[in-house]
Structure formats: C-alpha cells, structure tokens
Design a protein around this motif. Structure first.
Motif, PDB file in Angstrom:
ATOM      1  N   PRO A 191       0.843  -1.204   0.000  1.00 29.08           N
ATOM      2  CA  PRO A 191       0.000   0.000   0.000  1.00 29.08           C
ATOM      3  C   PRO A 191       0.871   1.244   0.000  1.00 29.08           C
ATOM      4  N   VAL A 192       0.417   2.311  -0.629  1.00 26.99           N
ATOM      5  CA  VAL A 192       1.244   3.503  -0.792  1.00 26.99           C
ATOM      6  C   VAL A 192       1.511   4.215   0.522  1.00 26.99           C
ATOM      7  N   ASN A 193       0.626   4.128   1.474  1.00 28.56           N
ATOM      8  CA  ASN A 193       0.807   4.865   2.720  1.00 28.56           C
ATOM      9  C   ASN A 193       1.633   4.111   3.753  1.00 28.56           C
ATOM     10  N   PHE A 194       2.234   3.031   3.327  1.00 32.07           N
ATOM     11  CA  PHE A 194       3.088   2.262   4.210  1.00 32.07           C
ATOM     12  C   PHE A 194       4.483   2.157   3.601  1.00 32.07           C
ATOM     13  N   GLY A 195       5.449   1.874   4.467  1.00 31.49           N
ATOM     14  CA  GLY A 195       6.813   1.732   3.994  1.00 31.49           C
ATOM     15  C   GLY A 195       7.102   0.334   3.499  1.00 31.49           C
ATOM     16  N   ASN A 196       8.390   0.084   3.235  1.00 32.45           N
ATOM     17  CA  ASN A 196       8.778  -1.211   2.696  1.00 32.45           C
ATOM     18  C   ASN A 196       8.574  -2.365   3.677  1.00 32.45           C
ATOM     19  N   GLU A 197       8.268  -2.056   4.921  1.00 30.59           N
ATOM     20  CA  GLU A 197       7.979  -3.153   5.869  1.00 30.59           C
ATOM     21  C   GLU A 197       6.680  -3.867   5.508  1.00 30.59           C
ATOM     22  N   LYS A 198       5.883  -3.235   4.652  1.00 34.97           N
ATOM     23  CA  LYS A 198       4.633  -3.844   4.197  1.00 34.97           C
ATOM     24  C   LYS A 198       4.748  -4.377   2.763  1.00 34.97           C
ATOM     25  N   LEU A 199       5.953  -4.439   2.252  1.00 33.65           N
ATOM     26  CA  LEU A 199       6.158  -4.961   0.905  1.00 33.65           C
ATOM     27  C   LEU A 199       6.083  -6.481   0.928  1.00 33.65           C
TER      28      LEU A 199
END
Lengths: 115, 114
Positions: B94-102
C-alpha cells in the motif's frame, strides 16, 4: 551494490549455537531490513529498523533478534540456531519510509547452513 | 495481509523471443508494484516499478502492465538476451506504508536459450 556489505558471506554452524550476521552500509540510509530467502517462499521480512535503536518485527521474526547501535550497522542474531533457519539472508536499505521513491537496495546475501 | 502469487515458477524462452511473468495480489489497498531481478549469487535489484495511477510503464525492452480491477500485474521482456537469465520477483504494498509492508511473490526463474 549501493554500499552494502554483508558478513560473513557463508557460514556453517551447529544446531543450538548462537549466530550473528552483520550488515554494514555506507549510504547513511535511515531504514534497514533483514530478509530470508527460501525456495517457494520468495523473500520474507524478519526484522527492520527505522533508526538507531528503533527496530520492529517482520513477518517471520520468531527465533531472531536484531540490534542497531549505529546508523551504518544492523545485526541479526539467531540466539540458538535451528535447522529451519538454514537459508539465505539478505540485508536491504532504503532512504525513506512510506514514500514512492524509496526502493530497496539489497546486499549480496549470507548463506547460512545449520547442521 | 497481502498475498502475492507469481506464475510461472520457471520459464524458458528462445533468445530474441518475449517473456511474460504474471502476478496477482489480494489487497485492494496495494498500489505500488515493483519488480526485482536477482542474478546468481547476488541480491535482488529493482528493474522497474508501477503505481496504481498508471496502467503501463516501459523502460527499453522491459514493460509492466497493471490491471487494478482484476488485481494483477505483469512483466514483459521483449527481444530477450542471455543476460536476462535470472530470477524475477514481483512485489506489492500500500502507498501509505513503507517497505515493511512490501510483500514479495515466490519468484520466476527465467532461462534464455541461445
């Protein structure tokens, strides 16, 4: 390789022994990540850091701990290695967090074998 | 959480032909989709990415297409060359999250046959 050095590159250890993997960056990036790569699972996040002494868990954090005492170093520790932790471990960095222009830059990995 | 499926797991194509790798995702909130290439003995490297406000993006012989309605995106490599042989990973977050949500797909091993 975006100034990322992982050490060691290869390690064989015995079950039950502690292991520490090191990631060193020269980019002064705020965010650092540890991933493991296993066949059929792609890359899975273990832990990440968003600043000195600021860390958080990822998807597969059980059995792992991390520390970041300096911007440039991010350590991954297996307190008591198990055979299920045999894997290739990748460190990654990025300059920004929740931002479009913030791709991950990966190191070349550490291949860990637990016998 | 997000689930990303990637197909095929292996792909062999003749040099000069095109290669297509497909990914589907489950979270409708995902709107950033990067592709990484991993050569033997090295870490993955970003080769192209696309955001949800764009349907297609090209960079020389590489293109990525996105269908948000169907929740799938694809990597297209034209005029393949031996140096394209590698493992390719798709990912989504999601765009509003950082790479920890990739969330990464499971990878496609592409082999270019001379």
């Amino acid at each position: 390789d975006a100034g990322i050095t992982q050490s060691p590159r290869h390690k064989v250890t015995e079950t039950g022994t502690p292991v520490t993997l090191r990631c060193h960056q020269t980019e002064n990036h705020r965010y650092m990540y540890w991933y493991r790569q296993d066949p059929g699972h792609g890359l899975r996040l273990i832990h990440y850091s968003y600043g000195v002494k600021d860390t958080d868990k990822g998807e597969v954090s059980d059995g792992y701990s991390v520390s970041r005492s300096k911007t440039e170093d991010f350590l991954l520790t297996l307190e008591s290695a198990t055979s299920s932790q045999t894997s290739v471990y990748f460190c990654a960095i990025s300059p920004l967090g929740a931002a479009y222009n913030s791709p991950l830059h990966f190191g070349n990995g550490t291949r860990l074998t637990v016998t | 959480g997000e689930n990303v499926e990637q197909h095929p797991s292996t792909l062999s194509v003749q040099e000069g032909d095109s290669a297509v790798i497909k990914c589907t995702y489950s979270d409708s909130a995902s709107n950033y989709f990067p592709w990484y290439k991993q050569e033997l003995g090295k870490g993955p490297q970003l080769i192209i990415d696309i955001r949800s406000n764009v349907g297609e993006k090209k960079d020389q012989r590489i293109a990525v297409t996105l269908n948000k309605t169907a929740k799938h995106f694809s990597l297209h490599i034209t005029e393949t060359q031996p140096e394209d042989s590698a493992v390719y990973f798709c990912a989504a977050r999601p765009v509003n999250f950082g790479n920890e949500k990739l969330t990464f797909g499971t990878g496609t091993r592409l082999t270019i046959i001379p």
